[in-house]
Design an enzyme around this catalytic site. Structure first.
Site, PDB file in Angstrom:
ATOM      1  N   THR A 120      -8.466 -11.998 -10.680  1.00  0.00           N
ATOM      2  CA  THR A 120      -7.225 -11.982  -9.915  1.00  0.00           C
ATOM      3  C   THR A 120      -6.947 -13.329  -9.260  1.00  0.00           C
ATOM      4  O   THR A 120      -7.883 -14.082  -8.950  1.00  0.00           O
ATOM      5  CB  THR A 120      -7.317 -10.895  -8.818  1.00  0.00           C
ATOM      6  OG1 THR A 120      -6.219 -11.031  -7.924  1.00  0.00           O
ATOM      7  CG2 THR A 120      -8.605 -11.022  -8.005  1.00  0.00           C
ATOM      8  N   GLU A 122      -6.151 -13.535  -6.328  1.00  0.00           N
ATOM      9  CA  GLU A 122      -6.518 -13.398  -4.910  1.00  0.00           C
ATOM     10  C   GLU A 122      -7.798 -14.148  -4.565  1.00  0.00           C
ATOM     11  O   GLU A 122      -8.086 -14.363  -3.380  1.00  0.00           O
ATOM     12  CB  GLU A 122      -6.682 -11.924  -4.541  1.00  0.00           C
ATOM     13  CG  GLU A 122      -5.400 -11.150  -4.710  1.00  0.00           C
ATOM     14  CD  GLU A 122      -5.441  -9.780  -4.074  1.00  0.00           C
ATOM     15  OE1 GLU A 122      -6.305  -9.539  -3.225  1.00  0.00           O
ATOM     16  OE2 GLU A 122      -4.601  -8.959  -4.444  1.00  0.00           O
ATOM     17  N   LYS A 151     -14.362  -9.931  -6.167  1.00  0.00           N
ATOM     18  CA  LYS A 151     -13.852 -10.466  -7.438  1.00  0.00           C
ATOM     19  C   LYS A 151     -14.279 -11.932  -7.585  1.00  0.00           C
ATOM     20  O   LYS A 151     -14.653 -12.374  -8.667  1.00  0.00           O
ATOM     21  CB  LYS A 151     -12.331 -10.341  -7.521  1.00  0.00           C
ATOM     22  CG  LYS A 151     -11.812  -8.917  -7.664  1.00  0.00           C
ATOM     23  CD  LYS A 151     -12.283  -8.206  -8.921  1.00  0.00           C
ATOM     24  CE  LYS A 151     -11.679  -8.793 -10.193  1.00  0.00           C
ATOM     25  NZ  LYS A 151     -12.037  -7.931 -11.375  1.00  0.00           N
TER      26      LYS A 151
HETATM   27  P1  NAD Z   1      -7.272   0.274 -11.569  1.00  0.00           P
HETATM   28  O1  NAD Z   1      -7.853   0.575 -10.229  1.00  0.00           O
HETATM   29  O2  NAD Z   1      -5.976   0.877 -11.962  1.00  0.00           O
HETATM   30  O3  NAD Z   1      -8.329   0.670 -12.694  1.00  0.00           O
HETATM   31  C1  NAD Z   1      -9.695   0.424 -12.572  1.00  0.00           C
HETATM   32  C2  NAD Z   1     -10.428   1.265 -13.622  1.00  0.00           C
HETATM   33  O4  NAD Z   1     -11.829   0.954 -13.545  1.00  0.00           O
HETATM   34  C3  NAD Z   1     -10.285   2.764 -13.403  1.00  0.00           C
HETATM   35  O5  NAD Z   1     -10.021   3.432 -14.629  1.00  0.00           O
HETATM   36  C4  NAD Z   1     -11.647   3.185 -12.863  1.00  0.00           C
HETATM   37  O6  NAD Z   1     -12.015   4.523 -13.202  1.00  0.00           O
HETATM   38  C5  NAD Z   1     -12.571   2.177 -13.544  1.00  0.00           C
HETATM   39  N1  NAD Z   1     -13.798   1.956 -12.783  1.00  0.00           N
HETATM   40  C6  NAD Z   1     -13.930   1.717 -11.451  1.00  0.00           C
HETATM   41  N2  NAD Z   1     -15.234   1.598 -11.130  1.00  0.00           N
HETATM   42  C7  NAD Z   1     -15.944   1.753 -12.286  1.00  0.00           C
HETATM   43  C8  NAD Z   1     -17.324   1.721 -12.610  1.00  0.00           C
HETATM   44  N3  NAD Z   1     -18.258   1.520 -11.662  1.00  0.00           N
HETATM   45  N4  NAD Z   1     -17.678   1.887 -13.898  1.00  0.00           N
HETATM   46  C9  NAD Z   1     -16.739   2.102 -14.864  1.00  0.00           C
HETATM   47  N5  NAD Z   1     -15.425   2.145 -14.617  1.00  0.00           N
HETATM   48  C10 NAD Z   1     -15.026   1.976 -13.338  1.00  0.00           C
HETATM   49  O7  NAD Z   1      -7.219  -1.313 -11.649  1.00  0.00           O
HETATM   50  P2  NAD Z   1      -6.161  -2.268 -12.374  1.00  0.00           P
HETATM   51  O8  NAD Z   1      -5.051  -2.536 -11.453  1.00  0.00           O
HETATM   52  O9  NAD Z   1      -5.914  -1.771 -13.738  1.00  0.00           O
HETATM   53  O10 NAD Z   1      -7.039  -3.597 -12.462  1.00  0.00           O
HETATM   54  C11 NAD Z   1      -7.842  -3.876 -13.608  1.00  0.00           C
HETATM   55  C12 NAD Z   1      -8.503  -5.231 -13.447  1.00  0.00           C
HETATM   56  O11 NAD Z   1      -7.498  -6.223 -13.318  1.00  0.00           O
HETATM   57  C13 NAD Z   1      -9.373  -5.364 -12.208  1.00  0.00           C
HETATM   58  O12 NAD Z   1     -10.504  -6.120 -12.554  1.00  0.00           O
HETATM   59  C14 NAD Z   1      -8.508  -6.119 -11.218  1.00  0.00           C
HETATM   60  O13 NAD Z   1      -9.298  -6.868 -10.332  1.00  0.00           O
HETATM   61  C15 NAD Z   1      -7.717  -7.002 -12.150  1.00  0.00           C
HETATM   62  N6  NAD Z   1      -6.395  -7.440 -11.677  1.00  0.00           N
HETATM   63  C16 NAD Z   1      -5.479  -6.523 -11.272  1.00  0.00           C
HETATM   64  C17 NAD Z   1      -4.205  -6.940 -10.899  1.00  0.00           C
HETATM   65  C18 NAD Z   1      -3.137  -5.958 -10.464  1.00  0.00           C
HETATM   66  O14 NAD Z   1      -2.052  -6.375 -10.088  1.00  0.00           O
HETATM   67  N7  NAD Z   1      -3.375  -4.646 -10.528  1.00  0.00           N
HETATM   68  C19 NAD Z   1      -3.899  -8.300 -10.902  1.00  0.00           C
HETATM   69  C20 NAD Z   1      -4.867  -9.216 -11.323  1.00  0.00           C
HETATM   70  C21 NAD Z   1      -6.109  -8.767 -11.716  1.00  0.00           C
HETATM   71  O1  TDX Z   2       2.914   0.559   1.018  1.00  0.00           O
HETATM   72  C1  TDX Z   2       2.760  -0.657   0.882  1.00  0.00           C
HETATM   73  N1  TDX Z   2       3.582  -1.518   1.542  1.00  0.00           N
HETATM   74  C2  TDX Z   2       3.475  -2.866   1.438  1.00  0.00           C
HETATM   75  O2  TDX Z   2       4.260  -3.608   2.073  1.00  0.00           O
HETATM   76  C3  TDX Z   2       1.744  -1.217   0.011  1.00  0.00           C
HETATM   77  C4  TDX Z   2       0.813  -0.313  -0.737  1.00  0.00           C
HETATM   78  C5  TDX Z   2       1.660  -2.586  -0.089  1.00  0.00           C
HETATM   79  N2  TDX Z   2       2.491  -3.397   0.606  1.00  0.00           N
HETATM   80  C6  TDX Z   2       2.424  -4.859   0.422  1.00  0.00           C
HETATM   81  C7  TDX Z   2       1.057  -5.475   0.508  1.00  0.00           C
HETATM   82  C8  TDX Z   2       1.177  -6.656  -0.454  1.00  0.00           C
HETATM   83  O3  TDX Z   2       1.793  -7.752   0.207  1.00  0.00           O
HETATM   84  O4  TDX Z   2       2.868  -5.093  -0.922  1.00  0.00           O
HETATM   85  C9  TDX Z   2       2.129  -6.158  -1.537  1.00  0.00           C
HETATM   86  C10 TDX Z   2       1.435  -5.634  -2.775  1.00  0.00           C
HETATM   87  O5  TDX Z   2       0.439  -4.735  -2.354  1.00  0.00           O
HETATM   88  P1  TDX Z   2      -0.625  -4.058  -3.364  1.00  0.00           P
HETATM   89  O6  TDX Z   2       0.105  -3.316  -4.430  1.00  0.00           O
HETATM   90  O7  TDX Z   2      -1.649  -3.332  -2.566  1.00  0.00           O
HETATM   91  O8  TDX Z   2      -1.221  -5.334  -4.107  1.00  0.00           O
HETATM   92  P2  TDX Z   2      -2.045  -6.633  -3.591  1.00  0.00           P
HETATM   93  O9  TDX Z   2      -2.785  -6.365  -2.349  1.00  0.00           O
HETATM   94  O10 TDX Z   2      -1.096  -7.793  -3.643  1.00  0.00           O
HETATM   95  O11 TDX Z   2      -3.122  -6.733  -4.794  1.00  0.00           O
HETATM   96  C11 TDX Z   2      -2.707  -6.496  -6.158  1.00  0.00           C
HETATM   97  O12 TDX Z   2      -2.556  -7.696  -6.870  1.00  0.00           O
HETATM   98  C12 TDX Z   2      -3.720  -8.436  -7.132  1.00  0.00           C
HETATM   99  C13 TDX Z   2      -3.710  -5.596  -6.879  1.00  0.00           C
HETATM  100  O13 TDX Z   2      -3.864  -4.377  -6.156  1.00  0.00           O
HETATM  101  C14 TDX Z   2      -5.022  -6.287  -7.047  1.00  0.00           C
HETATM  102  O14 TDX Z   2      -5.931  -5.480  -7.806  1.00  0.00           O
HETATM  103  C15 TDX Z   2      -4.794  -7.572  -7.772  1.00  0.00           C
HETATM  104  O15 TDX Z   2      -5.994  -8.304  -7.829  1.00  0.00           O
END
Ligand code: NAD
Ligand code: TDX
Length: 331
Positions: A120, A122, A151
């Site tokens: 990420t 972050e 991370k």
């Molecule tokens: P998510 O929380 O939707 O999914 C995570 C998945 O991992 C789930 O299916 C969960 O069951 C599985 N999991 C958790 N712990 C586990 C374990 N111990 N063993 C096996 N499986 C396990 O997350 P996401 O938003 O899809 O994020 C996926 C990856 O992308 C993460 O590594 C996150 O850091 C990275 N990432 C996410 C975002 C974002 O905006 N969501 C942005 C940049 C990077």
């Molecule tokens: O109810 C809400 N109101 C609000 O203002 C929630 C849930 C979030 N927020 C704000 C917090 C953040 O500024 O919105 C922004 C986005 O929040 P999240 O969806 O929790 O994401 P963030 O914390 O930015 O992290 C996401 O992006 C980077 C993913 O969850 C991470 O897994 C990824 O690494």
């Protein structure tokens, strides 16, 4: 090619599996996922007969070894991924994100398997609103939350295993994703499903925080570009120049859903809340020739609203428990 996708029942991982099955029929896919609260096997229903699913924990060396020994590539999405949860209970983040990544690295090292690590933006901390700079692969690590620090730790393990043990690894650090199959705890799905339920969206603090949005399909096409053309040992930043402040996103969602643009509430802020993320993806674009396809954020948001409206059966089971957690946090 046989690929093991960890976290393939989560948001980005399940979209990666769909895209891979759709666009790369020669690739055999096995998913390893513990099905935590964030994982949902139903997200893989559309590809059920085309993949193998293994329920298991990436921190368990035996299941990890038994699967890694038979594949050519591991794409590692599995993580505890939600900042708010990490502030409440950090331990699962240390266990999955650090120890789980360690177990995978040891297995790919033993079996000489190619590894791509999903991370990420972050890890780089945050930027001021008026800072012209964006994150680059050279930006020093400066994570703020238990989530982002675990991370960052996992990224450093990957770098060390690549340098010291010759593990064939690449890393990508991506900005905020949106699209179908995202858990309702996350910002965009939470607000869309709140509006469906007649509840006003909730903005943390003043709503001025900026996130750099990318459609999940674009994240995953970049991951494939790195797997196919990336240089081993390198880090690539993935982003689509999608900076928006949270208030604007909520106003857009309200407008798309036919509500007054100011029908939201400001709630207490997230402790340590990162102000702004912004990705410079020049290296990815110039070196690997990647470009995003979903450049119109508003159009992508409309499609995402439509997906949540059409797929209530998918998100409804998680909604009450998610809101109960937020109620405890006062958000
Ligand atoms: P998510 O929380 O939707 O999914 C995570 C998945 O991992 C789930 O299916 C969960 O069951 C599985 N999991 C958790 N712990 C586990 C374990 N111990 N063993 C096996 N499986 C396990 O997350 P996401 O938003 O899809 O994020 C996926 C990856 O992308 C993460 O590594 C996150 O850091 C990275 N990432 C996410 C975002 C974002 O905006 N969501 C942005 C940049 C990077
Ligand atoms: O109810 C809400 N109101 C609000 O203002 C929630 C849930 C979030 N927020 C704000 C917090 C953040 O500024 O919105 C922004 C986005 O929040 P999240 O969806 O929790 O994401 P963030 O914390 O930015 O992290 C996401 O992006 C980077 C993913 O969850 C991470 O897994 C990824 O690494």
């Amino acid at each position: 090619m046989h690929v093991l996708v960890t976290g393939g029942a989560g948001f980005i991982g399940s979209n990666f599996v769909h895209q891979t099955v759709r666009e790369r029929p020669d690739v055999q896919v096995t998913v390893l996922d513990a099905l935590t609260y964030a994982g949902d096997e139903r997200s893989l229903d559309p590809v059920e007969r085309k993949i193998v699913f293994a329920k298991g924990d990436i921190a368990d060396p035996d299941i990890v070894d038994s699967l890694v020994k038979d594949v050519d590539l591991v794409v590692h999405f599995a993580a505890e991924s939600h900042n708010d949860n990490s502030l409440h209970d950090p331990w699962p983040f240390l266990r999955t994100n650090i120890i789980g990544t360690y177990q995978l690295l040891e297995a790919v090292r033993r079996h000489d398997v190619r590894f791509h690590h999903i991370s990420t933006d972050e890890v780089y901390g945050d930027l001021e609103l008026d800072d012209p700079a964006k994150f680059t692969p050279e930006t020093p690590y400066n994570p703020s939350s238990p989530y982002s620090s675990t991370k960052a730790a996992s990224d450093l393990l990957v770098r060390a295993w690549a340098r010291s043990f010759g593990v064939r690894a690449t890393i990508s650090n991506c900005s905020n994703n949106y699209g179908p199959f995202q858990h309702v705890e996350k910002f965009i799905p939470r607000q869309i499903t709140n509006v469906i339920d007649g509840v006003r969206p909730k903005l943390y603090g003043s709503g001025e925080n900026v996130r750099d949005w990318i459609h999940v399909e674009d994240h995953n096409s970049a991951v494939w570009a790195i797997i196919e053309r990336g240089r081993l040992g390198e880090t690539y930043l993935i982003g689509a120049d999608g900076e928006e402040n949270n208030k604007t996103v909520v106003e857009d969602i309200l407008e798309i859903m036919g509500q007054p643009a100011d029908a939201y509430d400001l709630v207490s802020d997230r402790p340590g809340h990162d102000l702004r993320y912004a990705i410079d993806s020049t290296k990815l674009r110039e070196e690997l020739g990647w470009a995003p396809r979903y450049e119109n954020f508003r159009a992508g948001l409309e499609a995402t609203v439509a997906w949540y409206q059409a797929n209530e059966a998918w998100w409804r089971p998680q909604k009450d428990a998610t809101e109960a957690k937020y109620a405890q946090l006062g958000r």
